[in-house]
Design a protein around this motif. Structure first.
Motif, short mmCIF file in Angstrom:
data_model
loop_
_atom_site.label_atom_id
_atom_site.label_comp_id
_atom_site.label_asym_id
_atom_site.label_seq_id
_atom_site.Cartn_x
_atom_site.Cartn_y
_atom_site.Cartn_z
N THR A 165 18.75 42.14 -10.88
CA THR A 165 19.41 41.41 -11.72
C THR A 165 20.04 39.96 -11.38
O THR A 165 20.17 38.88 -11.65
N CYS A 174 17.06 40.97 -19.73
CA CYS A 174 17.43 42.22 -20.88
C CYS A 174 16.73 43.54 -20.08
O CYS A 174 17.34 44.51 -20.32
N MET A 175 15.54 43.52 -19.80
CA MET A 175 14.66 44.62 -19.28
C MET A 175 15.59 45.05 -18.07
O MET A 175 15.95 46.57 -18.04
N ILE A 187 19.06 46.67 -19.24
CA ILE A 187 18.93 47.94 -20.00
C ILE A 187 18.41 48.88 -18.97
O ILE A 187 18.93 50.11 -18.94
N LEU A 215 21.60 49.91 -16.88
CA LEU A 215 22.68 50.73 -17.43
C LEU A 215 22.21 52.17 -17.96
O LEU A 215 22.63 52.95 -17.96
N ALA A 216 20.79 52.46 -17.93
CA ALA A 216 20.28 53.73 -18.10
C ALA A 216 20.36 54.43 -16.99
O ALA A 216 20.45 55.55 -17.14
N ASN A 270 14.74 59.14 -23.47
CA ASN A 270 14.67 58.04 -24.37
C ASN A 270 13.26 57.57 -23.95
O ASN A 270 13.12 57.22 -22.77
N ASN A 317 13.91 53.51 -22.41
CA ASN A 317 14.25 53.24 -21.12
C ASN A 317 13.22 53.48 -20.25
O ASN A 317 13.46 53.42 -18.67
N LEU A 356 11.70 50.64 -17.64
CA LEU A 356 11.94 49.11 -17.60
C LEU A 356 12.51 48.53 -16.33
O LEU A 356 12.14 47.23 -16.41
#
Length: 137
Positions: A23, A74-75, A78, A81-82, A91, A94, A97
């Motif tokens: 990121t 965004c991917m 997410i 954070l997962a 989920n 997730n 991603l």
């Protein structure tokens, strides 16, 4: 644990670190490309149609690089954070991603490099056009 065709995996600190690094590097690559490429602005459709081919390419690549940046960022966020907290259930959202975000980082690179090249060519064209002597009417 498997649920249907989806695998539920425990969060990984290594995946968290790699997602965070990806990121940061994605954002850094985008900032550097935009700083080096400069501002290639087109405000109206009429300006776009009258612009040189290099300027049109620069604008198109800039728009696509911003779109891919938003989706990839965004991917990656997410997915990162997962992997930062433990999860009790599986989920589907997730699932993979981080890997898709990583692929989009490379696609982002495929758009920012031509943006830089075409923006540099646009600046070079404009400086040549300004340096040419104008005929006296």
């Amino acid at each position: 644990m498997k649920v249907g065709v989806f695998e539920c995996r425990a969060p990984s600190y290594q995946a968290f670190k790699l997602g965070l690094a990806a990121t940061i590097l994605l954002a850094l690559a985008h900032v550097i490309a935009n700083l080096l490429g400069g501002c290639v602005c087109v405000w109206t459709r009429d300006q776009y149609t009258k612009a040189t081919a290099n300027r049109q390419l620069a604008v198109a690549f800039l728009i696509f690089s911003w779109i891919i940046l938003a989706v990839a960022f965004c991917m990656l966020i997410i997915g990162t954070l997962a992997n930062s907290r433990s999860k009790q259930s599986c989920n589907i959202l997730n699932h993979r991603l981080l890997s898709i975000g990583g692929v989009l980082c490379f696609i982002h690179g495929l758009f920012v490099v031509p943006y830089y090249v075409s923006a540099t060519a646009t600046r070079r064209e404009e400086s040549k056009r300004l340096d040419q002597p104008r005929p006296i009417p």
